[in-house]
Scaffold this motif. Structure first.
Motif, PDB file in Angstrom:
ATOM      1  N   LEU A   1       0.826  -1.204   0.000  1.00 24.83           N
ATOM      2  CA  LEU A   1       0.000   0.000   0.000  1.00 24.83           C
ATOM      3  C   LEU A   1       0.862   1.258   0.000  1.00 24.83           C
ATOM      4  O   LEU A   1       0.546   2.243  -0.675  1.00 24.83           O
ATOM      5  N   THR A   2       1.963   1.219   0.751  1.00 29.51           N
ATOM      6  CA  THR A   2       2.872   2.371   0.801  1.00 29.51           C
ATOM      7  C   THR A   2       3.533   2.617  -0.545  1.00 29.51           C
ATOM      8  O   THR A   2       3.654   3.759  -1.002  1.00 29.51           O
ATOM      9  N   SER A   3       3.966   1.535  -1.195  1.00 31.10           N
ATOM     10  CA  SER A   3       4.676   1.683  -2.469  1.00 31.10           C
ATOM     11  C   SER A   3       3.757   2.190  -3.574  1.00 31.10           C
ATOM     12  O   SER A   3       4.223   2.742  -4.575  1.00 31.10           O
ATOM     13  N   LEU A   4       2.432   2.012  -3.411  1.00 30.37           N
ATOM     14  CA  LEU A   4       1.486   2.554  -4.386  1.00 30.37           C
ATOM     15  C   LEU A   4       1.381   4.069  -4.268  1.00 30.37           C
ATOM     16  O   LEU A   4       1.095   4.760  -5.243  1.00 30.37           O
ATOM     17  N   LYS A   5       1.608   4.587  -3.050  1.00 32.38           N
ATOM     18  CA  LYS A   5       1.469   6.020  -2.800  1.00 32.38           C
ATOM     19  C   LYS A   5       2.777   6.771  -3.025  1.00 32.38           C
ATOM     20  O   LYS A   5       2.785   7.916  -3.460  1.00 32.38           O
ATOM     21  N   ARG A   6       3.872   6.142  -2.668  1.00 31.17           N
ATOM     22  CA  ARG A   6       5.177   6.793  -2.819  1.00 31.17           C
ATOM     23  C   ARG A   6       6.233   5.699  -2.961  1.00 31.17           C
ATOM     24  O   ARG A   6       5.972   4.528  -2.725  1.00 31.17           O
ATOM     25  N   GLN A   7       7.408   6.086  -3.345  1.00 34.50           N
ATOM     26  CA  GLN A   7       8.461   5.101  -3.541  1.00 34.50           C
ATOM     27  C   GLN A   7       8.839   4.464  -2.212  1.00 34.50           C
ATOM     28  O   GLN A   7       9.102   5.132  -1.220  1.00 34.50           O
ATOM     29  N   GLY A   8       8.827   3.166  -2.185  1.00 29.87           N
ATOM     30  CA  GLY A   8       9.175   2.427  -0.979  1.00 29.87           C
ATOM     31  C   GLY A   8       9.559   1.009  -1.354  1.00 29.87           C
ATOM     32  O   GLY A   8       9.684   0.669  -2.539  1.00 29.87           O
ATOM     33  N   TRP A   9       9.747   0.172  -0.344  1.00 29.43           N
ATOM     34  CA  TRP A   9      10.132  -1.211  -0.605  1.00 29.43           C
ATOM     35  C   TRP A   9       8.979  -1.975  -1.248  1.00 29.43           C
ATOM     36  O   TRP A   9       7.844  -1.913  -0.786  1.00 29.43           O
ATOM     37  N   ILE A  10       9.279  -2.708  -2.294  1.00 28.14           N
ATOM     38  CA  ILE A  10       8.285  -3.549  -2.958  1.00 28.14           C
ATOM     39  C   ILE A  10       8.348  -4.933  -2.316  1.00 28.14           C
ATOM     40  O   ILE A  10       9.384  -5.605  -2.377  1.00 28.14           O
ATOM     41  N   PRO A  11       7.266  -5.390  -1.670  1.00 24.52           N
ATOM     42  CA  PRO A  11       7.334  -6.668  -0.966  1.00 24.52           C
ATOM     43  C   PRO A  11       7.206  -7.868  -1.900  1.00 24.52           C
ATOM     44  O   PRO A  11       6.400  -7.862  -2.833  1.00 24.52           O
ATOM     45  N   ILE A  12       8.026  -8.872  -1.648  1.00 26.85           N
ATOM     46  CA  ILE A  12       7.892 -10.169  -2.315  1.00 26.85           C
ATOM     47  C   ILE A  12       7.813 -11.212  -1.208  1.00 26.85           C
ATOM     48  O   ILE A  12       8.807 -11.497  -0.544  1.00 26.85           O
ATOM     49  N   LEU A  13       6.622 -11.744  -0.991  1.00 25.41           N
ATOM     50  CA  LEU A  13       6.385 -12.714   0.082  1.00 25.41           C
ATOM     51  C   LEU A  13       6.352 -14.116  -0.501  1.00 25.41           C
ATOM     52  O   LEU A  13       5.518 -14.421  -1.356  1.00 25.41           O
ATOM     53  N   ILE A  14       7.248 -14.966  -0.042  1.00 24.33           N
ATOM     54  CA  ILE A  14       7.347 -16.337  -0.535  1.00 24.33           C
ATOM     55  C   ILE A  14       7.574 -17.274   0.646  1.00 24.33           C
ATOM     56  O   ILE A  14       8.361 -16.972   1.552  1.00 24.33           O
TER      57      ILE A  14
END
Length: 231
Positions: free
Chosen positions: A55-68
């Motif tokens: 949700l944060t990365s949609l609003k501003r540049q931030g960490w893109i999560p990859i959950l595995i």
């Protein structure tokens, strides 16, 4: 019973040493292992963090999560005769689970150094395969050092495969305040899913449950574990 969403029942968990939130740990440490007993909340912690980061990365540049889940990495690696780099693992993972995404989206984002790789359940990898997977994680973290790495594992399974250069934190049991909040959220969410509304009966159920927990020290000790609390 309807499926409960993580955001409906999540209560912030505290990590020791330091009594930190997972967001603070992610900010302060590039590579982290989160340890805990079965049911202590490690998986829901990563799911909530992944949602929050997305949700944060949609609003501003931030960490893109990859959950595995870590066992998926093992499955992909052992399906090939030769070792794949982690970008190859991501490519196979995306092809299997997210075929509609643009080609190589996950690997390319990972290569850019903008990702938070959230690996859940190192202990769920077969014991004989754990050293190989642990080495793969260490190699990946060194090669793609600009990303963030959070790995979860049961405490008892971690010592034989301790990851080099990873900070270690443990999930603290729920405090009385957090316990009360979790029960309120859980009962309310169940009521909404099953009946569509919260009722006075639910408020009575919460009060009775909290009274029982406070009077029985043995039950209260078990209730500090979020999974056991919902059984």
């Amino acid at each position: 019973m309807g499926r409960l969403e993580v955001q409906d029942i999540y209560v912030p968990l505290t990590l020791d040493p330091g009594g930190l939130t997972v967001e603070t740990v992610l900010e302060q440490h590039q590579r982290t292992v989160i340890l805990g007993e079965p049911g202590s909340g490690k998986t829901i912690l990563l799911k909530y963090l992944a949602r929050s980061l997305a949700l944060t990365s949609l609003k501003r540049q931030g960490w893109i999560p990859i959950l595995i889940r870590a066992h998926e990495i093992a499955r992909i690696l052992y399906s090939f005769n030769t070792d794949l780099p982690f970008t190859g693992v991501l490519e196979e993972y995306q092809r299997a689970y997210y075929p509609d995404l643009p080609e190589r989206l996950l690997p390319s984002q990972f290569e850019s150094g903008r990702c938070a790789l959230l690996l859940d359940g190192l202990d769920e990898v077969p014991e004989s395969a754990r050293p190989r997977i642990a080495h793969h994680i260490e190699t990946t973290a060194a090669q793609f050092a600009q990303n963030r790495y959070l790995v979860t594992c049961r405490s008892a399974a971690y010592a034989p495969v301790r990851l080099s250069n990873f900070a270690e934190f443990s999930v603290r049991g729920l405090s009385e305040e957090a316990l009360t909040r979790f029960i309120q959220l859980y009962v309310s969410a169940l009521a909404e899913k099953n009946r569509g509304a919260y009722s006075p009966q639910d408020s009575t159920q919460i009060s009775d449950l909290m009274q029982a927990l406070l009077l029985r020290a043995d039950i209260k000790a078990l209730a500090s574990n979020p999974l056991l609390l919902t059984i």
